[in-house]
Design a protein around this motif. Structure first.
Motif, short mmCIF file in Angstrom:
data_model
loop_
_atom_site.label_atom_id
_atom_site.label_comp_id
_atom_site.label_asym_id
_atom_site.label_seq_id
_atom_site.Cartn_x
_atom_site.Cartn_y
_atom_site.Cartn_z
N ARG A 167 0.82 -1.21 0.00
CA ARG A 167 0.00 0.00 0.00
C ARG A 167 0.86 1.26 0.00
N LYS A 168 1.94 1.30 0.74
CA LYS A 168 2.79 2.48 0.80
C LYS A 168 3.44 2.75 -0.55
N PHE A 169 3.84 1.68 -1.24
CA PHE A 169 4.45 1.84 -2.56
C PHE A 169 3.46 2.47 -3.53
N PHE A 170 2.23 1.97 -3.54
CA PHE A 170 1.23 2.49 -4.47
C PHE A 170 0.87 3.94 -4.13
N ARG A 171 0.88 4.29 -2.86
CA ARG A 171 0.59 5.68 -2.48
C ARG A 171 1.64 6.62 -3.06
N VAL A 172 2.89 6.22 -3.00
CA VAL A 172 3.95 7.06 -3.58
C VAL A 172 3.85 7.06 -5.10
N ALA A 173 3.59 5.90 -5.70
CA ALA A 173 3.54 5.80 -7.15
C ALA A 173 2.42 6.65 -7.74
N PHE A 174 1.26 6.68 -7.08
CA PHE A 174 0.15 7.46 -7.60
C PHE A 174 0.38 8.95 -7.46
N LEU A 175 1.30 9.36 -6.61
CA LEU A 175 1.56 10.79 -6.41
C LEU A 175 2.63 11.32 -7.36
N PRO A 177 2.86 11.69 -10.70
CA PRO A 177 2.47 12.68 -11.73
C PRO A 177 2.28 14.08 -11.17
N PHE A 178 1.82 14.19 -9.92
CA PHE A 178 1.56 15.50 -9.34
C PHE A 178 2.86 16.26 -9.08
N MET A 179 3.99 15.54 -9.02
CA MET A 179 5.28 16.18 -8.78
C MET A 179 5.85 16.82 -10.04
N LEU A 180 5.24 16.54 -11.19
CA LEU A 180 5.72 17.09 -12.46
C LEU A 180 4.94 18.33 -12.83
N SER A 181 5.59 19.25 -13.52
CA SER A 181 4.93 20.45 -14.01
C SER A 181 4.01 20.09 -15.18
N PRO A 182 2.83 20.73 -15.28
CA PRO A 182 1.97 20.49 -16.45
C PRO A 182 2.67 20.78 -17.76
N VAL A 183 3.59 21.75 -17.77
CA VAL A 183 4.35 22.03 -18.99
C VAL A 183 5.24 20.84 -19.34
N ALA A 184 5.90 20.25 -18.33
CA ALA A 184 6.74 19.08 -18.58
C ALA A 184 5.91 17.90 -19.07
N VAL A 185 4.72 17.72 -18.46
CA VAL A 185 3.85 16.62 -18.87
C VAL A 185 3.38 16.81 -20.31
N SER A 186 3.02 18.05 -20.66
CA SER A 186 2.52 18.30 -22.02
C SER A 186 3.60 18.03 -23.06
N TRP A 187 4.86 18.29 -22.74
CA TRP A 187 5.93 18.00 -23.69
C TRP A 187 6.34 16.53 -23.64
N MET A 188 6.45 16.00 -22.43
CA MET A 188 6.93 14.63 -22.29
C MET A 188 5.93 13.62 -22.84
N ILE A 189 4.66 13.83 -22.57
CA ILE A 189 3.63 12.88 -23.02
C ILE A 189 2.93 13.39 -24.27
N PRO A 236 -3.87 12.87 -8.81
CA PRO A 236 -3.16 12.63 -7.54
C PRO A 236 -3.43 13.69 -6.48
N PHE A 237 -3.61 14.94 -6.89
CA PHE A 237 -3.91 15.99 -5.92
C PHE A 237 -5.24 15.71 -5.21
N SER A 238 -6.26 15.32 -5.99
CA SER A 238 -7.54 14.98 -5.38
C SER A 238 -7.43 13.74 -4.52
N VAL A 239 -6.60 12.80 -4.94
CA VAL A 239 -6.40 11.57 -4.16
C VAL A 239 -5.84 11.91 -2.79
N ILE A 240 -4.89 12.85 -2.73
CA ILE A 240 -4.31 13.25 -1.44
C ILE A 240 -5.39 13.76 -0.49
N LEU A 241 -6.22 14.68 -0.98
CA LEU A 241 -7.26 15.26 -0.14
C LEU A 241 -8.28 14.20 0.30
N LEU A 242 -8.73 13.38 -0.63
CA LEU A 242 -9.74 12.39 -0.31
C LEU A 242 -9.19 11.29 0.60
N LEU A 243 -7.95 10.91 0.39
CA LEU A 243 -7.35 9.90 1.26
C LEU A 243 -7.21 10.41 2.68
#
Length: 363
Positions: A167-175, A177-189, A236-243
């Motif tokens: 469970r701890k691994f998945f919590r970190v893994a799901f977070l 994407p939130f650590m990346l800038s939307p600009v980086a995501v738009s270029w990277m993906i 992931p941001f919403s997941v943090i709040l809801l969790l």
């Protein structure tokens, strides 16, 4: 006459008033001179607005000193709030007033002509601009996507709150994407992994049977692609709040409902969901606010295309400023959009308040 605080002499009180009003009058004179000079009604004035800023700073210092002189200890306590309030006025109120004034001008930075008051021309142009209404329609689509993001985030939060292995691994893994800038995501993906020719996601789509996997050429596919990139960043941001909200619910309530014979579905709808309503409203409100400013992913992946199909209001205003240098029209759209946002959020909060009372009352 205003009641003078206890322990403050009349002379001291009037001295404080004189200091505050003298500085305020100085600021008004500087502001009036500069406005008349800029509008061409006065032959002399300042080259920049900086003297007006200095006059405002002097008035702020005089107001703070006047509070101490006129109110004594209460004035000292007011100094904990007054500087922050004056700073807020300087960085929020003044630019807003300036933007409102600019919205009613014909002002183009690519033209040598100075700004000219044109009344409601910018507003009429906005009302008849199909690209503006298209961007507004797209914002409605992206706001509906927030509801889907919330549902997915709630499901992930329930999963991460359950007793699962790693469970701890998945919590970190799901977070991550939130650590990346939307600009980086738009270029990277968006620009790399979803590229039509060499992108690995496009290659995967070909293997699954999509012969021409172009994510940003068809209007609706482009909208869905932008919404997907945005969801990947912000879920992931919403997941943090809801969790956090799920972990605050006492386990005794769920265990008691199981003892009473409630199924997992009944437990969710009658216990978990009503108690999570305040957290859910907060998560939705914050996401809506960020979504209403959506621009970076659109600008970096599609630049509003194809044909404005993915434009948001923010990206459309950005292009109006950058490509056309049209300050007056762009500012009119920004001010109109601000009013729409305020009205929408007030209605949302009103609806959320009623929904919260209803669900928690039923619970």
């Amino acid at each position: 006459m205003t009641d003078i605080p206890f322990g403050i002499s009349v002379g001291r009180y009037r001295t404080g008033q004189a200091i505050v009003w003298a500085a305020f009058f100085l600021m008004l004179v500087a502001l009036a001179v500069q406005i008349l000079h800029v509008t061409g009604r006065l032959g002399f004035g300042f080259d920049t607005w900086r003297p007006v800023l200095y006059a405002y700073a002097i008035w702020g210092v005089a107001l703070s000193a006047g509070q101490v002189i006129m109110r004594g200890d209460d004035g000292w306590r007011a100094l904990f709030i007054l500087p922050a309030a004056l700073f807020t006025v300087a960085v929020v109120l003044f630019p807003t007033v300036f933007a409102i004034a600019a919205a009613f001008t014909d002002w183009n930075l690519s033209s040598a002509a100075p700004p000219r008051f044109n009344g409601l021309d910018n507003f009429r142009r906005m009302m008849s601009d199909p690209y503006f209404w298209n961007a507004l329609f797209n914002m409605g689509f992206y706001l509906l996507a927030v509801v889907v993001q919330y549902a997915l985030a709630f499901g992930l939060a329930l999963l991460l709150n359950a007793e699962i292995r790693a469970r701890k691994f998945f919590r970190v893994a799901f977070l991550l994407p939130f650590m990346l800038s939307p600009v980086a995501v738009s270029w990277m993906i968006g620009k790399s992994m979803m590229d039509f020719r060499t992108g690995p996601i496009s290659d995967l789509m070909r293997l699954l049977g999509w012969s021409e996997p172009s994510f940003f050429t068809s209007p609706w596919i482009a909208r869905i692609s932008v919404a997907t990139l945005d969801a990947w960043v912000w879920i992931p941001f919403s997941v943090i709040l809801l969790l956090a909200g799920l972990q605050a619910i006492p386990r005794d309530l769920r265990e008691a409902s199981k003892i009473d014979g409630a199924s997992g579905w009944q437990n969710f709808w009658e216990i978990t969901f009503p108690l999570m309503m305040p957290v859910s409203i907060t998560a939705l409100l914050v996401r809506i606010i960020f979504q209403l400013k959506l621009a970076d992913i659109v600008i970096n992946t599609t630049y509003g295309g194809p044909g404005g199909a993915t434009d948001t209001i923010s990206s459309f205003i950005f292009r109006e400023y950058r490509d056309r240098a049209n300050v007056g029209y762009g500012t009119m759209m920004a001010m109109f959009y601000l009013v729409c946002i305020v009205i929408f959020l007030l209605l949302f909060l009103k609806f959320a308040e009623k929904l919260t009372h209803r669900t928690q009352g039923d619970a």
